[in-house]
Write an enzyme that holds these catalytic residues in place. Structure first.
Site, PDB file in Angstrom:
ATOM      1  CG  ASP A  34      -1.932  -1.152   1.200  1.00  0.00           C
ATOM      2  OD1 ASP A  34      -1.823  -2.021   0.314  1.00  0.00           O
ATOM      3  OD2 ASP A  34      -2.799  -1.210   2.089  1.00  0.00           O
ATOM      4  CE  LYS A 119      -4.640  -4.045   0.740  1.00  0.00           C
ATOM      5  NZ  LYS A 119      -3.981  -3.694   2.010  1.00  0.00           N
ATOM      6  CB  CYS A 167      -2.148  -2.814   5.203  1.00  0.00           C
ATOM      7  SG  CYS A 167      -3.879  -2.302   5.012  1.00  0.00           S
TER       8      CYS A 167
HETATM    9  C1  VGL Z   1      -4.615   0.866   5.853  1.00  0.00           C
HETATM   10  C2  VGL Z   1      -5.988   1.983   7.316  1.00  0.00           C
HETATM   11  C3  VGL Z   1      -7.044   1.842   6.447  1.00  0.00           C
HETATM   12  C4  VGL Z   1      -3.234   0.377   5.530  1.00  0.00           C
HETATM   13  C5  VGL Z   1      -5.660   0.725   4.979  1.00  0.00           C
HETATM   14  O1  VGL Z   1      -2.878   0.262   4.328  1.00  0.00           O
HETATM   15  O2  VGL Z   1      -2.479   0.091   6.487  1.00  0.00           O
HETATM   16  N1  VGL Z   1      -4.779   1.494   7.023  1.00  0.00           N
HETATM   17  N2  VGL Z   1      -6.864   1.221   5.284  1.00  0.00           N
END
Ligand code: VGL
Ligand code: ZN
Length: 214
Positions: A34, A119, A167
């Site tokens: 991410d 995702k 994540c």
């Molecule tokens: C994430 C919070 C909400 C992440 C994703 O990538 O860690 N954190 N969505």
């Protein structure tokens, strides 16, 4: 600091050990979690403090992995405009990483060269690169990641990216559960820290689960 330098032997690299660093081979994959604008750009809606600092560190790992015949996979948080993940629909997060928007794009400086696992494309929720939850039934649904890794006979994964306490942690823990040897590079992750110390606690949690901190 939870730096575990020189513990690489635990990870199964007896013959190729580099103290405090990762060695790649055809059975090893770097999982870049991410590294998207909403997390890694100060203008992002869920900016992770110093998130942009991981980009050059991760790019160097990508080059090392490529040079040694390792594999590189990317995950991307990829939400619909409306999801129980968001504050606007009862969740805890500001709207972020809505599919096909600037915030969901990878950081422009990130080297992207490998399969991307998005995702939440069908409105599923969850943090891990391996699994998602159906927000209504809470049923766990696998992503393609484990299958792609097994197809390539990958046994070891190295997890880097954003964010440590969500994540990255979930991906590292699920990687262990799926039977992979898992390492996490502590200088290639940053945390949201909704509560101060969450990032450090996440590192302790994954280490307790058998993830090697590099
Ligand atoms: C994430 C919070 C909400 C992440 C994703 O990538 O860690 N954190 N969505
Ligand atoms: Zn999200």
């Amino acid at each position: 600091m939870l730096l575990a330098i020189g513990r690489w032997r635990l990870f199964g690299f007896d013959t190729m050990e580099r103290v405090g660093a990762v060695s790649y081979d055809s059975a090893t994959a770097l999982i870049v979690v991410d590294v998207q604008n909403d997390f890694a750009d100060p203008k992002g809606s869920l900016y992770v403090n110093s998130g942009e600092e991981v980009v050059p560190v991760i790019n160097a790992e990508i080059e090392a992995a490529k040079a040694d015949g390792g594999h590189i996979f990317y995950t991307a948080d990829w939400h619909p405009e409306s999801t129980p993940h968001f504050q606007t629909d009862g969740g805890i997060w500001p709207v972020h990483c809505v599919g096909d928007t600037w915030g969901a794009e990878f950081h422009p400086d990130l080297v992207v060269d490998g399969p991307v696992i998005r995702k939440g494309t069908n409105g599923e929720d969850g943090y891990s690169g391996f699994t998602m939850q159906n927000p209504e039934t809470m049923e766990t649904i696998p992503t393609r990641l484990a299958e792609l890794l097994r197809d390539r006979r990958i046994e070891r994964i190295v997890v880097v990216g954003l964010a440590t306490d969500y994540c990255v942690k979930a991906t590292a823990l699920d990687g262990k559960t799926a039977g992979f040897n898992v390492a996490l590079m502590t200088d290639a992750v940053r945390s949201v820290d909704l509560t101060p110390g969450d990032g450090q606690r996440a590192l302790a949690d994954v280490e307790a689960a058998g993830v090697v901190l590099v």
